[in-house]
Scaffold this motif. Structure first.
Motif, PDB file in Angstrom:
ATOM      1  N   LEU A  46      11.910 -39.688   9.213  1.00  0.00           N
ATOM      2  CA  LEU A  46      11.009 -40.472   8.359  1.00  0.00           C
ATOM      3  C   LEU A  46      11.552 -41.887   8.293  1.00  0.00           C
ATOM      4  O   LEU A  46      12.746 -42.087   8.061  1.00  0.00           O
ATOM      5  CB  LEU A  46      10.939 -39.864   6.948  1.00  0.00           C
ATOM      6  CG  LEU A  46      10.538 -38.384   6.867  1.00  0.00           C
ATOM      7  CD1 LEU A  46      10.615 -37.896   5.427  1.00  0.00           C
ATOM      8  CD2 LEU A  46       9.134 -38.184   7.426  1.00  0.00           C
ATOM      9  N   GLU A  47      10.660 -42.866   8.509  1.00  0.00           N
ATOM     10  CA  GLU A  47      11.132 -44.242   8.522  1.00  0.00           C
ATOM     11  C   GLU A  47      10.458 -45.078   7.467  1.00  0.00           C
ATOM     12  O   GLU A  47       9.523 -44.616   6.797  1.00  0.00           O
ATOM     13  CB  GLU A  47      10.914 -44.825   9.919  1.00  0.00           C
ATOM     14  CG  GLU A  47      11.879 -44.141  10.841  1.00  0.00           C
ATOM     15  CD  GLU A  47      11.861 -44.609  12.255  1.00  0.00           C
ATOM     16  OE1 GLU A  47      10.842 -45.124  12.719  1.00  0.00           O
ATOM     17  OE2 GLU A  47      12.900 -44.416  12.906  1.00  0.00           O
ATOM     18  N   HIS A  48      10.942 -46.304   7.322  1.00  0.00           N
ATOM     19  CA  HIS A  48      10.408 -47.245   6.335  1.00  0.00           C
ATOM     20  C   HIS A  48       8.879 -47.273   6.426  1.00  0.00           C
ATOM     21  O   HIS A  48       8.325 -47.343   7.520  1.00  0.00           O
ATOM     22  CB  HIS A  48      10.990 -48.627   6.613  1.00  0.00           C
ATOM     23  CG  HIS A  48      10.701 -49.590   5.517  1.00  0.00           C
ATOM     24  ND1 HIS A  48       9.542 -50.321   5.468  1.00  0.00           N
ATOM     25  CD2 HIS A  48      11.388 -49.910   4.411  1.00  0.00           C
ATOM     26  CE1 HIS A  48       9.544 -51.070   4.382  1.00  0.00           C
ATOM     27  NE2 HIS A  48      10.662 -50.829   3.727  1.00  0.00           N
ATOM     28  N   GLY A  49       8.217 -47.177   5.282  1.00  0.00           N
ATOM     29  CA  GLY A  49       6.756 -47.221   5.266  1.00  0.00           C
ATOM     30  C   GLY A  49       6.115 -45.836   5.231  1.00  0.00           C
ATOM     31  O   GLY A  49       4.915 -45.729   4.979  1.00  0.00           O
ATOM     32  N   ALA A  50       6.910 -44.774   5.478  1.00  0.00           N
ATOM     33  CA  ALA A  50       6.328 -43.415   5.474  1.00  0.00           C
ATOM     34  C   ALA A  50       5.882 -43.041   4.063  1.00  0.00           C
ATOM     35  O   ALA A  50       6.557 -43.346   3.081  1.00  0.00           O
ATOM     36  CB  ALA A  50       7.360 -42.415   5.985  1.00  0.00           C
ATOM     37  N   ARG A  51       4.707 -42.391   3.983  1.00  0.00           N
ATOM     38  CA  ARG A  51       4.149 -41.931   2.695  1.00  0.00           C
ATOM     39  C   ARG A  51       3.765 -40.474   2.903  1.00  0.00           C
ATOM     40  O   ARG A  51       2.631 -40.172   3.290  1.00  0.00           O
ATOM     41  CB  ARG A  51       2.882 -42.725   2.343  1.00  0.00           C
ATOM     42  CG  ARG A  51       3.093 -44.222   2.288  1.00  0.00           C
ATOM     43  CD  ARG A  51       3.581 -44.614   0.886  1.00  0.00           C
ATOM     44  NE  ARG A  51       3.910 -46.019   0.800  1.00  0.00           N
ATOM     45  CZ  ARG A  51       5.150 -46.497   0.923  1.00  0.00           C
ATOM     46  NH1 ARG A  51       6.162 -45.702   1.172  1.00  0.00           N
ATOM     47  NH2 ARG A  51       5.394 -47.776   0.808  1.00  0.00           N
ATOM     48  N   VAL A  52       4.712 -39.584   2.697  1.00  0.00           N
ATOM     49  CA  VAL A  52       4.552 -38.203   3.136  1.00  0.00           C
ATOM     50  C   VAL A  52       4.335 -37.256   1.955  1.00  0.00           C
ATOM     51  O   VAL A  52       5.149 -37.225   1.027  1.00  0.00           O
ATOM     52  CB  VAL A  52       5.825 -37.742   3.891  1.00  0.00           C
ATOM     53  CG1 VAL A  52       5.590 -36.384   4.543  1.00  0.00           C
ATOM     54  CG2 VAL A  52       6.238 -38.766   4.916  1.00  0.00           C
ATOM     55  N   GLY A  53       3.262 -36.484   2.023  1.00  0.00           N
ATOM     56  CA  GLY A  53       3.030 -35.441   1.021  1.00  0.00           C
ATOM     57  C   GLY A  53       3.621 -34.130   1.508  1.00  0.00           C
ATOM     58  O   GLY A  53       3.616 -33.845   2.701  1.00  0.00           O
ATOM     59  N   LEU A  54       4.158 -33.334   0.580  1.00  0.00           N
ATOM     60  CA  LEU A  54       4.656 -31.999   0.931  1.00  0.00           C
ATOM     61  C   LEU A  54       3.727 -30.979   0.316  1.00  0.00           C
ATOM     62  O   LEU A  54       3.526 -30.986  -0.902  1.00  0.00           O
ATOM     63  CB  LEU A  54       6.051 -31.765   0.348  1.00  0.00           C
ATOM     64  CG  LEU A  54       7.242 -32.470   0.964  1.00  0.00           C
ATOM     65  CD1 LEU A  54       8.526 -31.982   0.293  1.00  0.00           C
ATOM     66  CD2 LEU A  54       7.301 -32.199   2.456  1.00  0.00           C
TER      67      LEU A  54
END
Ligand SMILES: Nc1ncnc2c1ncn2[C@@H]1O[C@H](COP(=O)(O)OP(=O)(O)OP(=O)(O)O)[C@@H](O)[C@H]1O
Length: 260
Positions: free
Chosen positions: A67-75
């Protein structure tokens, strides 16, 4: 300590999280292994390896992700699928039992809104302490305390000890602090059910702004609405493994068994 596992947390740029084949096990020393052997795998929960001498809950299995800068990840995933454990792995709180995890950046773990709060000191003092716990400096918190106090609408109660607050009042205070910080990596576990609807609506805008300020977000939630508001990609966890990763809508549809 296990020799083929490690986890590293560094605070130099650029912000990123990398895991390779990471597993997290919980050995359960007081479980009845014989009766466990007879159980079948349910829909919820991690895997239980009951062949071992001590039953082991395999909470996470072979987690490889970058995961890198800017990632917006839902679990997303059923109860016990491993979302909270994954957040704790990504924050460096849990070391992988096997595999590797590397976290680059200042992490704000927001798993339990009440963590780091002291019932014996006032709301105002708790604002400071909670802010420091989430990686802010005293000076930064001094500059924000008035804004947070106003947001909570707690008025004179802010000078009273926290133990005199109702659950919803505590959540207001905690949300006020959490939404005022500037994290590089924001790890968020949904747990804001105790506030009233109007206050939740008021918090949403602050949450959206918080996410915009943070470099990297991972957000575990059972609410599609909240996920759509804060995330653009998602990871679907099932029995401790990554079942699918990609565009938020695609992952949600697959998770719900809807056609692509
Ligand atoms: N401290 C612990 N000790 C033993 N087992 C644990 C512990 N924490 C989690 N587990 C187990 O690990 C698995 C994953 O749990 P986790 O809390 O990560 O699930 P989750 O996806 O966040 O669930 P929920 O949606 O219900 O919050 C479950 O089988 C759970 O029983």
């Amino acid at each position: 300590m296990n020799v083929d596992s490690d986890s590293t947390v560094t605070t130099s740029a650029p912000v990123s999280i990398t895991t390779t084949g990471a597993c997290v096990d919980f050995p359960i020393f007081d479980a009845k292994s014989r009766s466990l052997k007879k159980t079948v795998m349910g829909l919820v929960g991690g895997n239980i390896d009951s062949a071992a001498k001590v039953p082991v809950i395999e909470a996470l299995r072979d987690i490889t992700l970058t995961l890198e800068h800017g990632a917006r990840v839902g679990l997303v995933g059923h109860n016990g699928a491993g979302k909270s454990t994954l957040l704790r792995l990504l924050s460096g709180i849990y070391e992988p039992t096997r595999g590797h995890a590397e976290v680059r950046g200042r992490v704000a773990p927001v798993f339990d809104l009440g963590v780091g709060m002291d019932p014996e000191i006032s709301g105002l003092e708790n604002i400071m302490i909670r802010g420091l716990f989430l990686g802010m400096t005293r000076k930064q918190m001094e500059q924000r305390v008035d804004d947070i106090a106003e947001f909570t609408e707690l008025g004179d109660f802010l000078r009273m000890p926290l133990r005199t607050y109702s659950t919803g009042m505590r959540v207001r205070l905690a949300l006020g602090v959490v939404t005022s910080i500037d994290p590089e990596i924001l790890l968020l576990d949904e747990g804001i059910g105790a506030v009233d609807a109007a206050f939740l609506e008021k918090s949403k805008q602050r949450l959206v702004e918080l996410v915009e300020r943070s470099g990297l977000l991972v957000f575990a939630s059972h609410s599609d609405e909240f996920l759509r508001e804060l995330c653009d990609t998602a990871i679907w966890m099932e029995h401790g493994r990554i079942k699918q990763q990609g565009d938020l809508d695609e992952v949600l549809r697959a998770y719900k068994g809807l056609p692509a």
